[in-house]
Design a protein around this motif. Structure first.
Motif, short mmCIF file in Angstrom:
data_model
loop_
_atom_site.label_atom_id
_atom_site.label_comp_id
_atom_site.label_asym_id
_atom_site.label_seq_id
_atom_site.Cartn_x
_atom_site.Cartn_y
_atom_site.Cartn_z
N MET A 1 0.84 -1.20 0.00
CA MET A 1 0.00 0.00 0.00
C MET A 1 0.87 1.25 0.00
O MET A 1 1.89 1.30 0.68
N VAL A 2 0.42 2.23 -0.76
CA VAL A 2 1.12 3.50 -0.83
C VAL A 2 0.14 4.61 -0.45
O VAL A 2 -1.00 4.63 -0.91
N ASP A 3 0.59 5.54 0.39
CA ASP A 3 -0.22 6.69 0.76
C ASP A 3 -0.26 7.65 -0.42
O ASP A 3 0.76 8.16 -0.85
N THR A 4 -1.45 7.86 -0.98
CA THR A 4 -1.57 8.70 -2.17
C THR A 4 -2.19 10.06 -1.88
O THR A 4 -2.53 10.79 -2.80
N ARG B 1 11.08 7.21 -5.27
CA ARG B 1 10.38 8.24 -6.06
C ARG B 1 9.59 9.19 -5.15
O ARG B 1 8.79 9.98 -5.63
N GLY B 2 9.79 9.06 -3.86
CA GLY B 2 9.19 9.99 -2.92
C GLY B 2 7.86 9.59 -2.31
O GLY B 2 7.24 10.39 -1.62
N TYR B 3 7.41 8.36 -2.53
CA TYR B 3 6.12 7.93 -1.97
C TYR B 3 6.31 7.32 -0.59
O TYR B 3 7.36 6.77 -0.26
N ASN B 4 5.25 7.44 0.22
CA ASN B 4 5.24 6.83 1.55
C ASN B 4 4.60 5.45 1.42
O ASN B 4 3.39 5.34 1.28
N VAL B 5 5.43 4.42 1.47
CA VAL B 5 4.94 3.04 1.36
C VAL B 5 4.56 2.58 2.76
O VAL B 5 5.37 2.61 3.69
N LEU B 6 3.30 2.18 2.92
CA LEU B 6 2.74 1.91 4.24
C LEU B 6 3.04 0.52 4.77
O LEU B 6 3.08 0.31 5.98
N ASN B 7 3.21 -0.47 3.90
CA ASN B 7 3.49 -1.82 4.41
C ASN B 7 4.55 -2.50 3.60
O ASN B 7 4.93 -2.13 2.57
#
Length: 126
Positions: free
Chosen positions: A24-27, A120-126
């Motif tokens: 999951m990625v925080d979008t 790429r700067g995304y917050n990966v949640l799990n």
């Protein structure tokens, strides 16, 4: 023989259960078109990792170790020949190695995807 079949079936079920699922990625606040492109590219990188290859390596290593241990055990324990012990050990070790290798391969895919998206700067949640 029944034990060999049971071990092979169990390892096969474990390998089948270990399928790649995208983390999951925080979008929130993310440009959706950019996210879609980045997601696609990172999935492509993750798909280059081969769980089948890891499973094959695990199966071969497990079979070799199992055969050696089975032969030794068969030679030391009465009622089972070294050859029968080696055959059972190879089947058991190969099946368990197959399952373990598949799980490792899927985990490697998830790790590649996570690192790609985080890079790429995304917050990966799990």
């Amino acid at each position: 023989m029944k034990r060999i079949v049971a071990v092979v079936m169990t390892a096969s079920m474990l390998a089948a259960c270990s399928s790649y699922s995208q983390p999951m990625v925080d979008t929130k606040g993310v440009d959706q078109s950019r996210y879609s492109q980045d997601n696609y590219e990172c999935e492509q990188y993750a798909n280059q990792v081969s769980p089948v290859g890891d499973a094959a390596v695990g199966a071969v290593g497990g079979a070799a170790a199992g055969a050696a241990l089975g032969a030794i055990t068969g030679a030391l324990v009465g009622g089972v020949s070294a050859g029968e012990g080696a055959a059972f050990g190879a089947a058991s070790g190969g099946a368990l190695g197959l399952g373990g290798g598949a799980v490792t391969g899927v985990q490697n895919q998830r790790d590649v995807y996570r690192r790609c998206m985080a890079g790429r700067g995304y917050n990966v949640l799990n």
